[in-house]
Design a protein around this motif. Structure first.
Motif, PDB file in Angstrom:
ATOM      1  N   MET A 156      89.204 -83.200 -46.447  1.00 40.42           N
ATOM      2  CA  MET A 156      90.184 -82.696 -47.419  1.00 40.42           C
ATOM      3  C   MET A 156      90.036 -81.187 -47.621  1.00 40.42           C
ATOM      4  O   MET A 156      91.015 -80.468 -47.740  1.00 40.42           O
ATOM      5  CB  MET A 156      89.994 -83.421 -48.754  1.00 40.42           C
ATOM      6  CG  MET A 156      91.045 -83.063 -49.790  1.00 40.42           C
ATOM      7  SD  MET A 156      92.690 -83.612 -49.274  1.00 40.42           S
ATOM      8  CE  MET A 156      93.696 -83.001 -50.601  1.00 40.42           C
ATOM      9  N   ILE A 157      88.798 -80.691 -47.647  1.00 45.33           N
ATOM     10  CA  ILE A 157      88.566 -79.271 -47.879  1.00 45.33           C
ATOM     11  C   ILE A 157      89.101 -78.447 -46.716  1.00 45.33           C
ATOM     12  O   ILE A 157      89.575 -77.321 -46.905  1.00 45.33           O
ATOM     13  CB  ILE A 157      87.055 -78.988 -48.112  1.00 45.33           C
ATOM     14  CG1 ILE A 157      86.847 -77.538 -48.550  1.00 45.33           C
ATOM     15  CG2 ILE A 157      86.240 -79.296 -46.856  1.00 45.33           C
ATOM     16  CD1 ILE A 157      87.471 -77.207 -49.884  1.00 45.33           C
ATOM     17  N   PHE A 184      91.799 -79.177 -44.863  1.00 47.57           N
ATOM     18  CA  PHE A 184      93.245 -79.088 -45.076  1.00 47.57           C
ATOM     19  C   PHE A 184      93.560 -78.070 -46.169  1.00 47.57           C
ATOM     20  O   PHE A 184      94.499 -77.275 -46.031  1.00 47.57           O
ATOM     21  CB  PHE A 184      93.802 -80.456 -45.456  1.00 47.57           C
ATOM     22  CG  PHE A 184      95.259 -80.435 -45.823  1.00 47.57           C
ATOM     23  CD1 PHE A 184      96.233 -80.441 -44.838  1.00 47.57           C
ATOM     24  CD2 PHE A 184      95.655 -80.372 -47.157  1.00 47.57           C
ATOM     25  CE1 PHE A 184      97.594 -80.409 -45.175  1.00 47.57           C
ATOM     26  CE2 PHE A 184      96.999 -80.338 -47.494  1.00 47.57           C
ATOM     27  CZ  PHE A 184      97.964 -80.354 -46.505  1.00 47.57           C
ATOM     28  N   THR A 185      92.792 -78.095 -47.251  1.00 55.22           N
ATOM     29  CA  THR A 185      93.020 -77.175 -48.366  1.00 55.22           C
ATOM     30  C   THR A 185      92.882 -75.724 -47.923  1.00 55.22           C
ATOM     31  O   THR A 185      93.698 -74.866 -48.284  1.00 55.22           O
ATOM     32  CB  THR A 185      92.033 -77.465 -49.512  1.00 55.22           C
ATOM     33  OG1 THR A 185      92.170 -78.825 -49.925  1.00 55.22           O
ATOM     34  CG2 THR A 185      92.300 -76.547 -50.703  1.00 55.22           C
ATOM     35  N   LYS A 186      91.851 -75.428 -47.122  1.00 58.02           N
ATOM     36  CA  LYS A 186      91.634 -74.058 -46.660  1.00 58.02           C
ATOM     37  C   LYS A 186      92.750 -73.611 -45.721  1.00 58.02           C
ATOM     38  O   LYS A 186      93.228 -72.472 -45.815  1.00 58.02           O
ATOM     39  CB  LYS A 186      90.275 -73.955 -45.960  1.00 58.02           C
ATOM     40  CG  LYS A 186      89.086 -74.012 -46.906  1.00 58.02           C
ATOM     41  CD  LYS A 186      87.783 -73.851 -46.143  1.00 58.02           C
ATOM     42  CE  LYS A 186      86.594 -73.826 -47.086  1.00 58.02           C
ATOM     43  NZ  LYS A 186      85.309 -73.640 -46.353  1.00 58.02           N
ATOM     44  N   PHE A 207      95.796 -74.779 -45.641  1.00 55.22           N
ATOM     45  CA  PHE A 207      97.014 -74.657 -46.439  1.00 55.22           C
ATOM     46  C   PHE A 207      96.996 -73.372 -47.263  1.00 55.22           C
ATOM     47  O   PHE A 207      98.026 -72.687 -47.394  1.00 55.22           O
ATOM     48  CB  PHE A 207      97.165 -75.875 -47.344  1.00 55.22           C
ATOM     49  CG  PHE A 207      98.462 -75.924 -48.099  1.00 55.22           C
ATOM     50  CD1 PHE A 207      99.666 -75.702 -47.462  1.00 55.22           C
ATOM     51  CD2 PHE A 207      98.472 -76.195 -49.465  1.00 55.22           C
ATOM     52  CE1 PHE A 207     100.867 -75.748 -48.160  1.00 55.22           C
ATOM     53  CE2 PHE A 207      99.667 -76.237 -50.169  1.00 55.22           C
ATOM     54  CZ  PHE A 207     100.858 -76.023 -49.514  1.00 55.22           C
ATOM     55  N   LEU A 208      95.829 -73.027 -47.807  1.00 53.83           N
ATOM     56  CA  LEU A 208      95.695 -71.791 -48.576  1.00 53.83           C
ATOM     57  C   LEU A 208      95.954 -70.578 -47.693  1.00 53.83           C
ATOM     58  O   LEU A 208      96.659 -69.639 -48.104  1.00 53.83           O
ATOM     59  CB  LEU A 208      94.297 -71.702 -49.190  1.00 53.83           C
ATOM     60  CG  LEU A 208      93.959 -70.412 -49.951  1.00 53.83           C
ATOM     61  CD1 LEU A 208      94.918 -70.205 -51.114  1.00 53.83           C
ATOM     62  CD2 LEU A 208      92.510 -70.445 -50.445  1.00 53.83           C
ATOM     63  N   TYR A 259      98.360 -80.360 -41.222  1.00 51.64           N
ATOM     64  CA  TYR A 259      97.845 -81.705 -41.492  1.00 51.64           C
ATOM     65  C   TYR A 259      97.238 -82.320 -40.236  1.00 51.64           C
ATOM     66  O   TYR A 259      96.150 -82.909 -40.265  1.00 51.64           O
ATOM     67  CB  TYR A 259      98.972 -82.585 -42.026  1.00 51.64           C
ATOM     68  CG  TYR A 259      98.577 -84.017 -42.294  1.00 51.64           C
ATOM     69  CD1 TYR A 259      97.901 -84.358 -43.464  1.00 51.64           C
ATOM     70  CD2 TYR A 259      98.876 -85.026 -41.384  1.00 51.64           C
ATOM     71  CE1 TYR A 259      97.535 -85.677 -43.718  1.00 51.64           C
ATOM     72  CE2 TYR A 259      98.512 -86.337 -41.630  1.00 51.64           C
ATOM     73  CZ  TYR A 259      97.841 -86.653 -42.797  1.00 51.64           C
ATOM     74  OH  TYR A 259      97.474 -87.956 -43.049  1.00 51.64           O
TER      75      TYR A 259
END
Length: 234
Positions: free
Chosen positions: A1-2, A4-6, A8-9, A101
């Protein structure tokens, strides 16, 4: 999950914060020959590498940046085909998100996707859909007889009232399932303040009654949807 978050950021910063309007205009004018297209891609590459801070992921970063380049180039060339420029914009963003993703969950993308689908609260989705366009149509039918007696305001934006109603019902529904009834009261007050000048200038009792009935009906449909959802009746 982290991961994907990075990723996306990095995308949000590169596509929105670090892409001036003049870059966008230059890209649309010169397309694949625009120097800002390649500068934009370079910014994305640097941002992604900094946020990941892991050289072992270089292959996936290169793949991600290459896909970003191809999607952006495709958007530049299909953009003139659309009269509504928001359509290619949202298609572009959706494709970027899809690639991010896929790169983030490359080892178990199918399993992760199936898990997400299984976790969808279909009752919540149904309630949200209901307070959107279906509620607008229901209100139109219920108020049809009254609407024919109200003079049309040709200065209004097309379908503005419909979209305002949808947004306000979504807010009411969300705040209700969160148990924040006081915020719903604040929404009613805010709408009354914004409508005050219109009602004052029109000096029409019919218009005042029509807006009041429409507002209460709109809020009522959202509250009913919230009660049904929270009560587990859906």
């Amino acid at each position: 999950m982290i991961l994907f978050t990075k990723l996306f950021l990095a995308h949000l910063i590169g596509d929105f914060l670090l892409q001036p309007t003049r870059w966008v205009i230059h890209k649309e004018a010169h397309k694949i020959r625009s120097k800002y297209l390649y500068l934009h891609i370079l910014v994305h590459f640097v941002l992604t590498m900094i946020l990941l801070w892991n050289l072992s992921l270089w292959f996936w970063v290169v793949l991600l940046i290459l896909s970003h380049y191809l999607i952006d180039v495709a958007k530049l060339y299909i953009n003139p085909w659309f009269k509504n420029k928001s359509i290619p914009f949202f298609i572009d963003q959706f494709l970027h998100l899809l690639v991010i993703y896929a790169c983030a969950y490359t080892t178990d993308v199918v399993t992760h996707t199936l898990t997400l689908v299984q976790q969808i609260d279909w009752s919540l989705v149904t309630a949200i859909v209901f307070v959107g366009f279906p509620s607008s149509i229901i209100m139109t039918k219920l108020l049809e007889g009254m609407a024919n007696k109200i003079a049309l305001d040709h200065k209004s934006l097309p379908n503005a009232g419909k979209y305002i109603g949808i947004i306000e019902r979504l807010f009411v529904f969300v705040f209700m399932i969160m148990g924040r009834w006081e915020v719903i009261g604040l929404l009613i007050t805010a709408k009354s303040v914004f409508r005050f000048n219109d009602l004052k200038e029109s000096n029409s009792r019919k218009l005042t009654e029509y807006i009041l009935i429409g507002t209460l009906l709109s809020f009522g449909l959202a509250i009913i949807a919230g009660i049904i959802y929270k009560g587990g009746l859906l």
